[in-house]
Scaffold this motif. Structure first.
Motif, PDB file in Angstrom:
ATOM      1  N   LEU A  68       0.782  -1.159   0.074  1.00 55.11           N
ATOM      2  CA  LEU A  68       0.068   0.489  -0.141  1.00 55.11           C
ATOM      3  C   LEU A  68       1.102   1.832   0.063  1.00 55.11           C
ATOM      4  O   LEU A  68       0.146   2.202  -0.465  1.00 55.11           O
ATOM      5  N   PHE A  69       1.635   1.160   0.997  1.00 57.88           N
ATOM      6  CA  PHE A  69       2.555   2.316   1.403  1.00 57.88           C
ATOM      7  C   PHE A  69       3.382   3.066  -0.454  1.00 57.88           C
ATOM      8  O   PHE A  69       3.683   3.811  -0.957  1.00 57.88           O
ATOM      9  N   ARG A  70       4.038   1.858  -0.931  1.00 56.93           N
ATOM     10  CA  ARG A  70       5.033   1.546  -2.209  1.00 56.93           C
ATOM     11  C   ARG A  70       3.689   2.336  -3.064  1.00 56.93           C
ATOM     12  O   ARG A  70       4.252   3.564  -4.098  1.00 56.93           O
ATOM     13  N   GLU A  71       2.904   2.472  -3.085  1.00 59.68           N
ATOM     14  CA  GLU A  71       1.661   2.926  -4.151  1.00 59.68           C
ATOM     15  C   GLU A  71       0.557   4.499  -3.927  1.00 59.68           C
ATOM     16  O   GLU A  71       0.200   5.135  -5.060  1.00 59.68           O
ATOM     17  N   ILE A  72       1.568   5.589  -2.495  1.00 61.15           N
ATOM     18  CA  ILE A  72       0.609   6.862  -2.187  1.00 61.15           C
ATOM     19  C   ILE A  72       2.715   7.231  -2.333  1.00 61.15           C
ATOM     20  O   ILE A  72       3.239   7.187  -1.291  1.00 61.15           O
ATOM     21  N   ASP A  73       1.483   8.474  -2.695  1.00 61.29           N
ATOM     22  CA  ASP A  73       3.344   9.638  -3.230  1.00 61.29           C
ATOM     23  C   ASP A  73       4.070   9.845  -1.147  1.00 61.29           C
ATOM     24  O   ASP A  73       4.924   9.540  -0.988  1.00 61.29           O
ATOM     25  N   GLU A  74       2.696  10.003  -0.743  1.00 70.55           N
ATOM     26  CA  GLU A  74       3.509  10.626   0.705  1.00 70.55           C
ATOM     27  C   GLU A  74       4.128   9.583   2.057  1.00 70.55           C
ATOM     28  O   GLU A  74       4.942   9.453   2.625  1.00 70.55           O
ATOM     29  N   PRO A 228       9.533  -6.299 -21.609  1.00 66.28           N
ATOM     30  CA  PRO A 228      10.117  -5.923 -19.939  1.00 66.28           C
ATOM     31  C   PRO A 228       9.406  -4.425 -19.174  1.00 66.28           C
ATOM     32  O   PRO A 228       9.404  -3.455 -20.436  1.00 66.28           O
ATOM     33  N   PHE A 229       8.833  -4.519 -18.427  1.00 69.23           N
ATOM     34  CA  PHE A 229       8.379  -3.281 -17.405  1.00 69.23           C
ATOM     35  C   PHE A 229       9.197  -2.884 -16.342  1.00 69.23           C
ATOM     36  O   PHE A 229       9.523  -3.819 -15.397  1.00 69.23           O
ATOM     37  N   THR A 230       9.511  -1.608 -15.681  1.00 62.40           N
ATOM     38  CA  THR A 230       9.611  -1.415 -14.311  1.00 62.40           C
ATOM     39  C   THR A 230       8.136  -1.825 -13.252  1.00 62.40           C
ATOM     40  O   THR A 230       7.784  -0.324 -13.089  1.00 62.40           O
ATOM     41  N   TYR A 231       8.334  -2.736 -12.620  1.00 64.44           N
ATOM     42  CA  TYR A 231       8.134  -2.733 -11.695  1.00 64.44           C
ATOM     43  C   TYR A 231       7.234  -1.984 -10.239  1.00 64.44           C
ATOM     44  O   TYR A 231       6.814  -1.836  -9.506  1.00 64.44           O
ATOM     45  N   ASP A 232       9.106  -2.094  -9.579  1.00 67.53           N
ATOM     46  CA  ASP A 232       8.837  -1.020  -9.276  1.00 67.53           C
ATOM     47  C   ASP A 232      10.021  -0.021  -9.428  1.00 67.53           C
ATOM     48  O   ASP A 232      11.043   0.019  -9.224  1.00 67.53           O
ATOM     49  N   GLU A 341      -4.662   9.383  -6.583  1.00 70.72           N
ATOM     50  CA  GLU A 341      -4.558   8.544  -6.041  1.00 70.72           C
ATOM     51  C   GLU A 341      -4.201   6.993  -7.442  1.00 70.72           C
ATOM     52  O   GLU A 341      -3.708   6.125  -7.411  1.00 70.72           O
ATOM     53  N   PHE A 342      -5.210   7.301  -7.798  1.00 66.26           N
ATOM     54  CA  PHE A 342      -5.463   6.353  -8.627  1.00 66.26           C
ATOM     55  C   PHE A 342      -7.289   6.434  -9.748  1.00 66.26           C
ATOM     56  O   PHE A 342      -8.027   7.399  -9.446  1.00 66.26           O
ATOM     57  N   GLN A 361       1.322   5.780  -9.547  1.00 66.06           N
ATOM     58  CA  GLN A 361       1.375   6.781 -10.846  1.00 66.06           C
ATOM     59  C   GLN A 361       2.319   6.045 -12.328  1.00 66.06           C
ATOM     60  O   GLN A 361       2.190   6.476 -13.532  1.00 66.06           O
ATOM     61  N   ARG A 362       2.565   4.671 -12.150  1.00 65.97           N
ATOM     62  CA  ARG A 362       3.362   3.758 -13.435  1.00 65.97           C
ATOM     63  C   ARG A 362       1.863   3.548 -14.279  1.00 65.97           C
ATOM     64  O   ARG A 362       2.057   3.731 -15.081  1.00 65.97           O
TER      65      ARG A 362
END
Length: 410
Positions: A68-74, A228-232, A341-342, A361-362
């Protein structure tokens, strides 16, 4: 031991985020934690941490918060801290509970698989107890060859029967390497069944599943693959998805080493080994896990099996699937709602309507509009209230085709 992970959630996670962000986290966890509107408003950080500890056992509760934290800018800056604290807790707990024999002779394969689990552990929580068990087994070097344990005996019978159908006619007198024919042979005609290729009695409707470490090798033909794509984004980690098949089954594959893209060419036969089965996917991490086979090797895969492997499921069928199932397909976007955010997409076909929720964001930066065809790979089937929806996860992939004009989609 679980208190160690709850402390991480509280002290390293919830204490460092704003009330607005915490309320967002509660909203995202509403379905998983069975929160009503009242409890969602009333429960504080400690209570939510308690519920997470009970719902997502062991380190999986921290993994869920990381997801969850990874997907929220804050909260992106807290991800590394949470990951480090989780690994410290795992080492501490393992040191307290491991026996002297378990501390000796860790195999290199076990260590690499432990790294593999870390790369994908944040994605799903459905199979967490089995996955903790898997980590403990692999990290001590006690790797069980579970290939035969997970094999479907019915599939083995089917393959043996198929082989019998194409064995050439032998003489009446049996030899060491020859099967004895029946005493009465059917008349040989141009339409005799003995000259026909064996056909599958039934085509699997879903991708086959395997669980845990699989040594292989498994020979498969590549049907399709994403780029290929950047997942992280923060860690710069890349991957791609692929669909492969044997003569009787098909599989969804996650490949976490993009150097293997040159191996996953449609219609090419390859062999994969030392991979991990998890949540309906085969996960490949090492470049040494994929090898070429004899160039003359051909696989007779039926058109119906290939069509099923590439097919988009009907929305009515998704309402019958288990929650937590991962879905691939190409859908038409009928409505779109964009938030900070979504993004919500409404997809529909001739059988029903469903929402798609895209986080991060990705994925939200992809400019897909109403009327476009949207390719979704690795989207989790979830529930919001009484409605089903597809949600993006860390390994999700999106591609769109504007106004129905471009085809050849994944």
């Amino acid at each position: 031991m679980g208190n160690e992970y709850k402390k991480i959630i509280l002290l390293k996670g919830f204490q460092h985020i704003s009330d607005k962000c915490f309320n967002m986290i509660k909203s995202l966890l509403k379905d998983d934690l069975k929160l009503t509107s009242k409890t969602q408003d009333e429960y504080d950080r400690t209570k939510i941490a308690d519920l997470m500890e009970m719902k997502f056992r062991g380190p999986a509760c921290v993994d869920k918060l990381i997801e969850l934290f990874r997907e929220i800018d804050e909260t992106k800056d807290l991800v590394k801290t949470l990951r480090k604290e989780k690994l410290k807790a795992i080492k501490t707990i393992k040191a307290k509970g491991a026996t002297p024999a378990e501390k000796q002779d860790k195999s290199s394969l076990g260590q690499s698989t432990s790294t593999a689990n870390e790369a994908s552990g944040s994605e799903s929580v459905k199979d967490t107890p089995v996955k903790k068990e898997e980590n403990a087994c692999l990290s001590t070097g006690k790797i069980e060859d579970i290939t035969t344990r997970t094999a479907d005996p019915r599939m083995k019978l089917s393959l043996e029967q198929s082989q019998l159908l194409i064995i050439p006619t032998c003489s009446i007198t049996p030899t060491k390497n020859c099967l004895q024919t029946p005493q009465k042979l059917p008349p040989t005609t141009s339409s005799s069944s003995s000259t026909k290729k064996p056909r599958l009695k039934s085509v699997p409707k879903e991708a086959s599943r395997e669980e845990g470490l699989q040594r292989g090798p498994k020979e498969v033909m590549v049907l399709k693959a994403t780029e290929p794509f950047t997942y992280d984004v923060t860690g710069g980690k890349m991957m791609f998805h692929a669909t492969v098949a044997t003569e009787s089954r098909f599989f969804q594959v996650k490949i976490f080493n993009v150097a293997l893209k040159e191996k996953f060419i449609p219609n090419k036969v390859i062999a994969i080994s030392d991979y991990i089965g998890r949540n309906g996917f085969l996960e490949v991490f090492s470049v040494f896990s994929v090898s070429d086979v004899n160039p003359d090797r051909k696989m007779e895969i039926s058109k119906s099996l290939i069509q099923k492997a590439k097919a988009t499921p009907k929305i009515s069928h998704l309402y019958l699937q288990h929650l937590g199932t991962f879905v691939n397909g190409v859908f038409v976007v009928h409505k779109k709602w964009a938030y900070s955010e979504f993004i919500y997409y409404e997809i529909r076909d001739d059988t029903g309507v469903m929402d798609v929720v895209v986080y991060g964001q990705r994925l939200t930066s992809i400019n897909c509009e109403e009327g476009d065809r949207l390719t979704l790979v690795c989207f989790e089937l979830a529930e919001s209230g009484a409605k089903r929806q597809l949600r993006s996860v860390i390994h999700s992939y999106i591609k769109f085709y504007a106004n129905y004009k471009l085809f050849g989609v994944l």
